[in-house]
Design a protein around this motif. Structure first.
Motif, PDB file in Angstrom:
ATOM      1  N   PHE A   1      11.186  38.148  -2.799  1.00  0.00           N
ATOM      2  CA  PHE A   1      12.384  38.828  -1.865  1.00  0.00           C
ATOM      3  C   PHE A   1      12.534  37.906  -0.510  1.00  0.00           C
ATOM      4  N   PHE A   2      13.305  37.794   0.318  1.00  0.00           N
ATOM      5  CA  PHE A   2      13.297  36.755   1.381  1.00  0.00           C
ATOM      6  C   PHE A   2      13.579  37.586   2.684  1.00  0.00           C
ATOM      7  N   HIS A   3      12.858  37.915   3.376  1.00  0.00           N
ATOM      8  CA  HIS A   3      13.052  38.426   4.587  1.00  0.00           C
ATOM      9  C   HIS A   3      13.888  37.531   5.673  1.00  0.00           C
ATOM     10  N   THR A   4      15.312  37.693   5.915  1.00  0.00           N
ATOM     11  CA  THR A   4      15.994  36.856   6.618  1.00  0.00           C
ATOM     12  C   THR A   4      16.746  37.499   7.879  1.00  0.00           C
ATOM     13  N   GLY A   5      16.488  38.756   7.956  1.00  0.00           N
ATOM     14  CA  GLY A   5      17.003  39.351   9.136  1.00  0.00           C
ATOM     15  C   GLY A   5      18.564  39.641   9.234  1.00  0.00           C
ATOM     16  N   MET A   6      19.134  39.130   8.057  1.00  0.00           N
ATOM     17  CA  MET A   6      20.433  39.174   7.830  1.00  0.00           C
ATOM     18  C   MET A   6      20.710  39.532   6.394  1.00  0.00           C
ATOM     19  N   VAL A   7      21.588  40.426   6.091  1.00  0.00           N
ATOM     20  CA  VAL A   7      21.891  40.967   4.641  1.00  0.00           C
ATOM     21  C   VAL A   7      23.281  41.058   4.486  1.00  0.00           C
ATOM     22  N   SER A   8      24.306  40.570   5.291  1.00  0.00           N
ATOM     23  CA  SER A   8      25.584  40.688   5.120  1.00  0.00           C
ATOM     24  C   SER A   8      26.183  39.888   4.037  1.00  0.00           C
ATOM     25  N   SER A   9      27.576  40.114   3.522  1.00  0.00           N
ATOM     26  CA  SER A   9      28.004  39.596   2.409  1.00  0.00           C
ATOM     27  C   SER A   9      28.089  37.807   2.779  1.00  0.00           C
ATOM     28  N   ALA A  10      28.261  37.452   4.215  1.00  0.00           N
ATOM     29  CA  ALA A  10      28.292  36.249   4.636  1.00  0.00           C
ATOM     30  C   ALA A  10      26.952  35.672   4.295  1.00  0.00           C
ATOM     31  N   ALA A  11      25.707  36.417   4.682  1.00  0.00           N
ATOM     32  CA  ALA A  11      24.461  35.963   4.328  1.00  0.00           C
ATOM     33  C   ALA A  11      24.221  35.672   3.081  1.00  0.00           C
ATOM     34  N   GLN A  12      24.650  36.565   2.268  1.00  0.00           N
ATOM     35  CA  GLN A  12      24.331  36.426   0.765  1.00  0.00           C
ATOM     36  C   GLN A  12      24.927  35.162   0.320  1.00  0.00           C
ATOM     37  N   GLU A  13      26.285  34.991   0.947  1.00  0.00           N
ATOM     38  CA  GLU A  13      27.016  33.653   0.132  1.00  0.00           C
ATOM     39  C   GLU A  13      26.071  32.441   0.592  1.00  0.00           C
ATOM     40  N   TRP A  14      25.766  32.389   1.981  1.00  0.00           N
ATOM     41  CA  TRP A  14      24.871  31.184   2.277  1.00  0.00           C
ATOM     42  C   TRP A  14      23.652  31.124   1.748  1.00  0.00           C
ATOM     43  N   ALA A  15      22.904  32.160   1.359  1.00  0.00           N
ATOM     44  CA  ALA A  15      21.639  32.058   0.516  1.00  0.00           C
ATOM     45  C   ALA A  15      21.952  31.537  -0.731  1.00  0.00           C
ATOM     46  N   ARG A  16      23.096  31.931  -1.330  1.00  0.00           N
ATOM     47  CA  ARG A  16      23.499  31.419  -2.734  1.00  0.00           C
ATOM     48  C   ARG A  16      23.706  29.835  -2.723  1.00  0.00           C
ATOM     49  N   LEU A  17      24.420  29.589  -1.787  1.00  0.00           N
ATOM     50  CA  LEU A  17      24.732  28.009  -1.385  1.00  0.00           C
ATOM     51  C   LEU A  17      23.290  27.328  -1.443  1.00  0.00           C
ATOM     52  N   ILE A  18      22.250  27.704  -0.953  1.00  0.00           N
ATOM     53  CA  ILE A  18      20.941  26.866  -0.845  1.00  0.00           C
ATOM     54  C   ILE A  18      20.172  27.265  -2.159  1.00  0.00           C
ATOM     55  N   GLY A  19      20.530  28.040  -2.932  1.00  0.00           N
ATOM     56  CA  GLY A  19      19.735  28.351  -4.087  1.00  0.00           C
ATOM     57  C   GLY A  19      18.996  29.568  -4.302  1.00  0.00           C
ATOM     58  N   ILE A  20      19.280  30.593  -3.457  1.00  0.00           N
ATOM     59  CA  ILE A  20      18.433  31.859  -3.675  1.00  0.00           C
ATOM     60  C   ILE A  20      19.687  33.028  -4.473  1.00  0.00           C
ATOM     61  N   GLU A  21      19.227  33.189  -5.679  1.00  0.00           N
ATOM     62  CA  GLU A  21      20.014  33.857  -6.537  1.00  0.00           C
ATOM     63  C   GLU A  21      20.060  35.455  -5.778  1.00  0.00           C
ATOM     64  N   THR A  22      21.074  35.811  -5.154  1.00  0.00           N
ATOM     65  CA  THR A  22      21.058  36.963  -4.516  1.00  0.00           C
ATOM     66  C   THR A  22      22.788  37.535  -4.468  1.00  0.00           C
ATOM     67  N   SER A  23      22.840  39.065  -4.271  1.00  0.00           N
ATOM     68  CA  SER A  23      24.288  39.462  -4.085  1.00  0.00           C
ATOM     69  C   SER A  23      24.033  40.725  -3.412  1.00  0.00           C
ATOM     70  N   THR A  24      25.206  41.236  -2.760  1.00  0.00           N
ATOM     71  CA  THR A  24      25.234  42.402  -2.094  1.00  0.00           C
ATOM     72  C   THR A  24      24.845  43.682  -2.823  1.00  0.00           C
ATOM     73  N   LYS A  25      25.138  43.627  -4.144  1.00  0.00           N
ATOM     74  CA  LYS A  25      24.536  44.469  -5.224  1.00  0.00           C
ATOM     75  C   LYS A  25      23.150  44.521  -5.349  1.00  0.00           C
ATOM     76  N   ALA A  26      22.788  43.429  -5.503  1.00  0.00           N
ATOM     77  CA  ALA A  26      21.262  43.195  -6.003  1.00  0.00           C
ATOM     78  C   ALA A  26      20.588  42.246  -4.899  1.00  0.00           C
ATOM     79  N   SER A  27      20.376  42.641  -3.842  1.00  0.00           N
ATOM     80  CA  SER A  27      20.060  41.475  -2.815  1.00  0.00           C
ATOM     81  C   SER A  27      18.539  41.432  -2.746  1.00  0.00           C
ATOM     82  N   ARG A  28      18.326  40.166  -2.670  1.00  0.00           N
ATOM     83  CA  ARG A  28      16.843  39.605  -2.451  1.00  0.00           C
ATOM     84  C   ARG A  28      16.877  39.099  -0.939  1.00  0.00           C
TER      85      ARG A  28
END
Length: 150
Positions: A65-92
């Motif tokens: 898991f990655f402690h990023t300080g943001m978990v919003s849908s926008a944060a999930q999108e950015w994280a996916r763009l750089i290679g973190i497999e995550t989503s708002t329903k199954a957040s990493r």
């Protein structure tokens, strides 16, 4: 509710009075001030690029898991763009106070107010990864009149 991969769901990320966990592995990417878009992108996510290069098994571990300080849908999108497999329903992505069996702290970025900021390698690597994930052509940033490349 705030649900992480594996099913822990709480109304929001845990507060200091009640840490959640323990998780197996947390990579701490957060740098103050957390919850601010600029710091999430430039400070937190650029640190993931170091993890991706130096600890590739960790960056691909579905139990990390990655402690990023943001978990919003926008944060999930950015994280996916750089290679973190995550989503708002199954957040990493995590914020708040957590415990883990293993906690990793990649090197921090210097303060931009002191004319240092994120490592140029990390920012350039993020730019390449985002461009590739969008199937866009990578083009180096232009220089403007009166500016000089550093």
């Amino acid at each position: 509710p705030y649900c992480i991969l594996g099913g822990i769901c709480v109304p929001h990320a845990p507060e200091e009075a009640s840490p959640a966990g323990p998780l197996r592995k947390i990579v701490v990417l957060t740098q103050p001030p957390w919850g601010v878009n600029y710091h999430f992108l430039i400070d937190a996510l650029s640190r993931f690029m170091w993890v991706k290069e130096q600890l590739p098994k960790v960056s691909k571990d579905p139990r990390a898991f990655f402690h990023t300080g943001m978990v919003s849908s926008a944060a999930q999108e950015w994280a996916r763009l750089i290679g973190i497999e995550t989503s708002t329903k199954a957040s990493r992505l995590l914020d708040g106070w957590w415990t883990a069996k293993v906690v990793l702290f990649p090197p921090s970025n210097g303060c931009a107010n002191k004319k240092r900021g994120a490592e140029p390698f990390a920012v350039a690597a993020m730019q390449r990864v985002v461009a590739l994930s969008m199937k866009a052509e990578f083009v180096a940033a232009p220089t403007f009149a009166g500016s000089s490349p550093k």
